[in-house]
Enzyme design. Structure first.
Site, PDB file in Angstrom:
ATOM      1  N   GLU A  45      67.733 103.354  85.837  1.00  0.00           N
ATOM      2  CA  GLU A  45      68.445 102.876  84.649  1.00  0.00           C
ATOM      3  C   GLU A  45      69.954 102.874  84.807  1.00  0.00           C
ATOM      4  O   GLU A  45      70.642 101.916  84.402  1.00  0.00           O
ATOM      5  CB  GLU A  45      68.037 103.710  83.433  1.00  0.00           C
ATOM      6  CG  GLU A  45      66.673 103.369  82.865  1.00  0.00           C
ATOM      7  CD  GLU A  45      65.528 103.886  83.713  1.00  0.00           C
ATOM      8  OE1 GLU A  45      64.393 103.398  83.550  1.00  0.00           O
ATOM      9  OE2 GLU A  45      65.768 104.796  84.541  1.00  0.00           O
ATOM     10  N   GLU A  83      66.326 114.626  83.822  1.00  0.00           N
ATOM     11  CA  GLU A  83      65.480 113.883  82.892  1.00  0.00           C
ATOM     12  C   GLU A  83      65.941 114.058  81.451  1.00  0.00           C
ATOM     13  O   GLU A  83      65.893 113.111  80.661  1.00  0.00           O
ATOM     14  CB  GLU A  83      64.024 114.323  83.052  1.00  0.00           C
ATOM     15  CG  GLU A  83      63.031 113.472  82.298  1.00  0.00           C
ATOM     16  CD  GLU A  83      62.844 112.080  82.896  1.00  0.00           C
ATOM     17  OE1 GLU A  83      61.955 111.353  82.425  1.00  0.00           O
ATOM     18  OE2 GLU A  83      63.578 111.707  83.848  1.00  0.00           O
ATOM     19  N   GLU A 123      52.192 100.452  81.301  1.00  0.00           N
ATOM     20  CA  GLU A 123      52.529 100.540  82.720  1.00  0.00           C
ATOM     21  C   GLU A 123      51.880  99.411  83.518  1.00  0.00           C
ATOM     22  O   GLU A 123      52.506  98.819  84.405  1.00  0.00           O
ATOM     23  CB  GLU A 123      52.108 101.905  83.284  1.00  0.00           C
ATOM     24  CG  GLU A 123      52.852 103.094  82.700  1.00  0.00           C
ATOM     25  CD  GLU A 123      54.310 103.172  83.141  1.00  0.00           C
ATOM     26  OE1 GLU A 123      54.762 102.311  83.931  1.00  0.00           O
ATOM     27  OE2 GLU A 123      55.007 104.097  82.688  1.00  0.00           O
ATOM     28  N   ASP A 137      62.901 102.987  74.276  1.00  0.00           N
ATOM     29  CA  ASP A 137      63.907 102.208  74.988  1.00  0.00           C
ATOM     30  C   ASP A 137      63.589 100.720  75.109  1.00  0.00           C
ATOM     31  O   ASP A 137      64.333  99.852  74.634  1.00  0.00           O
ATOM     32  CB  ASP A 137      64.154 102.822  76.376  1.00  0.00           C
ATOM     33  CG  ASP A 137      62.866 103.122  77.140  1.00  0.00           C
ATOM     34  OD1 ASP A 137      61.775 102.932  76.582  1.00  0.00           O
ATOM     35  OD2 ASP A 137      62.957 103.549  78.304  1.00  0.00           O
TER      36      ASP A 137
END
Length: 628
Positions: free
Chosen positions: A478, A459, A210, A355
């Site tokens: 996304e 989610e 992050e 991902d």
């Protein structure tokens, strides 16, 4: 005869209840809306088949693959009929000229201007309120109109503490969005604020991934845009700017380096304390995306400052993960032990935990031109198509269900569960970058169908039950990102209508007193008091760009790419050059695992890796001066 009446009554009651459940979860003959594109989205109810029922399963249906013993050499998808010639993806937009086709076949310029204005206002409503009520804290609580920082009272609250490091996260993450919106004045003000107020000398334990994508990536992007008038907004230089953002990026990256020390595999620890390094109680498990999505930012930093350390450790982690893939399927799992290299999580999919690993294999190749990166991506993509993709081969023709990518066991390709998550909606955008537009169109339509149904993406969504499994929506970008990239690839106005739907849903369902709030429940639209930084850095940015045809990003002669956090990075020849090779020619092949390096490379490894990490503990970075 009374027992017969009772039996008949029970059977009737069961049929009625089944019908009620069927309708309640939307499992009827359609999704409840129609597509302007001719997709066969009247998905039938999927049953989990027993062994003795397999013979009657519908060919090419997702259910066909639920429990079958798959032949690794056999193709996942069926062939389309021999008398059905394969069509270009453009034909998807040329069929079914009905009322819906007419509705979606154009998008007036005036409406485009209106939507662009809505996207701009959405960004500024969130940004201005963050600056008013939350700065210098990391995030805005948009309902309470106050700031949010790390949860110091509960260090185990990693949902908050992995992201918030007490370093004005939202301001840093939004820097290049200000330039995308054309606000050079506020961009300069924000840069000065970051330079004057942000320090990474904090007792904060953050997730390496992050901190890398949200903070390091934004600092690098903003520095490049400030100092290089070719890319892509022209000369937006700041008077007296002396590479301070690059200094901050270097400082942060050095503080992240201890994550790569003392691991048996070269795969980094998931978290570091910015003052003291890896916590003593750190776990030895990390996800594939978290460890394998550092190469873009670390690689650019190495090439900007002429120090191969950062690219080398990031590339070593990618290679280590790649070497752990299954020999049978070519797939990777989602959680690995960094000391032993054993897979703790054997699920292979396209969503959370995996991902951006795939994304950065391709984007690293685009940026750095390293052929090995593309070889890995191509092999991974082939394995994904062979083992994760279910449904018919062609998107819009042939027998069976439309394509879907599922979660499988990395070792045998067997389906592990029947849900997909919202992060997977990034994949159509990656398929566009890879040139696979047909598959991108079809997968994007699946996610848009879910959005149309709920006005948000849950989610997790259970494709077998056609109902949400995990109900919250934290303003993720996304689907917007994939919509934007598909519009750039096709220029079909359908995607402008998709963007309008998303924009209006966000405005209706998530806007609160001081910003935009996470949806706690996509059905009843209840909210949580949190606005994550990616809402401004990605969601608003992609929505604005979708409707702004004349944006400098679209008009510039120079090419660019977005990081996984949506930060603008130019595709620049200097990122394909390694300045350190001129001084240390042995380093050209230093991306091999340490066990395989030559004597010459061992010297390079010690110089590049051990010494910078030792300097971390000597705390010399507090007074860094001059970047080569």
């Amino acid at each position: 005869m009374q027992w017969r009446s009772i039996v008949v009554g029970l059977l009737v009651l069961r049929v009625v209840l089944n019908c009620a459940v069927w309708l309640m979860f939307g499992l009827g003959p359609s999704w409840g809306f129609d597509f302007p594109i001719k997709f066969a989205f009247n998905l039938h109810k999927i049953e989990l088949l027993k062994d003795d029922d397999r013979a009657t399963a519908k060919p090419n249906a997702w259910s066909q693959h639920m429990y079958e013993n798959r032949n690794p050499q056999a193709k996942t998808c069926s062939k389309i009929s021999g008398n059905s010639p394969k069509k270009s993806y453009l034909s998807f937009f040329q069929e079914g000229r009905d009322e819906y086709d007419r509705k979606y076949s154009s998008f007036p310029d005036a409406l485009k201007v209106k939507m662009r204005g809505m996207a701009r206002d959405m960004f500024y409503f969130g940004y201005d309120n963050y600056m008013k009520f939350a700065f210098p804290e990391d995030e805005l609580n948009p309902i309470a109109c106050e700031g949010r920082g790390p949860d110091v009272l509960n260090p185990s609250n990693i949902n908050i503490n992995d992201v918030l490091g007490n370093y004005s996260l939202t301001l840093i993450d939004a820097l290049d969005t200000l330039l995308v919106l054309g606000n050079v004045t506020e961009f300069h003000r924000a840069v000065k604020l970051v330079i004057d107020t942000v320090s990474f000398d904090k007792d904060s334990t953050v997730q390496v991934f992050e901190a890398n994508i949200r903070i390091l990536g934004s600092l690098i992007s903003a520095h490049i845009l400030l100092t290089d008038p070719r890319h892509p907004f022209g000369d937006v230089g700041l008077k007296d700017y002396d590479n301070e953002l690059l200094h901050l990026a270097h400082d942060l990256a050095v503080r992240l380096l201890p994550a790569f020390e003392n691991t048996g595999t070269g795969i980094p620890y998931p978290r570091v304390n910015l003052k003291t390094g890896v916590p003593l109680d750190s776990i030895n498990e990390t996800c594939t995306a978290g460890a394998g999505s550092l190469l873009v930012e670390f690689g650019i930093l190495s090439r900007l400052i002429g120090d191969s350390t950062f690219e080398w450790v990031a590339r070593r982690a990618v290679k280590a993960l790649w070497n752990l893939r299954s020999n049978e399927t070519g797939l990777l799992g989602n959680v690995v032990n960094i000391q032993t290299g054993q897979w703790v999580g054997k699920q292979s999919g396209l969503g959370a935990g995996m991902d951006s690993f795939y994304e950065y294999l391709l984007k690293s190749y685009i940026l750095f031109g390293e052929k090995e990166d593309y070889r890995m991506f191509s092999a991974a993509y082939e394995s994904i198509q062979s083992h994760l993709r279910r449904g018919r081969e062609a998107c819009n023709e042939g027998e069976g269900d439309p394509p879907l990518y599922v979660n499988v066991n990395m070792f045998n390709g067997q389906i592990m569960n029947t849900w997909i998550d919202s992060l997977q909606a990034f994949f159509p955008g990656l398929q566009v970058l890879n040139g696979d537009v047909e598959n991108a169109i079809c997968l994007h339509a699946f996610y848009y169908a879910i959005w149309k149904r709920f006005g948000a993406l849950p989610e997790r969504y259970n494709w077998q039950l056609q109902a949400p499994d995990v109900l919250f929506y934290p303003l993720r970008p996304e689907l917007v990102e994939s919509t934007y990239l598909l519009y750039q690839a096709t220029k079909n106005p359908f995607y402008l209508h998709v963007g309008r739907d998303i924009l209006e849903s966000l405005e209706k369902n998530t806007k609160v007193r001081c910003g935009y709030a996470t949806l706690h429940h996509v059905v009843d639209k209840s909210k949580e008091d949190r606005m994550e930084s990616f809402f401004l850095s990605e969601t608003c940015k992609y929505l604005y760009l979708l409707f702004d045809e004349d944006n400098p990003l679209h008009k510039s002669d120079n090419k660019y790419i977005f990081t996984t956090e949506g930060h603008v990075v130019p595709i620049d020849q200097r990122f394909r050059e390694k300045s350190w090779e001129e001084q240390y020619p042995c380093e050209g092949s230093s991306n091999e695992p340490p066990a395989n390096i030559s004597n010459c490379e061992r010297i390079s490894e010690e110089r590049r890796y051990s010494l910078p990490l030792k300097s971390m503990y000597m705390r010399q970075i507090d007074h860094m001066v001059g970047l080569s």
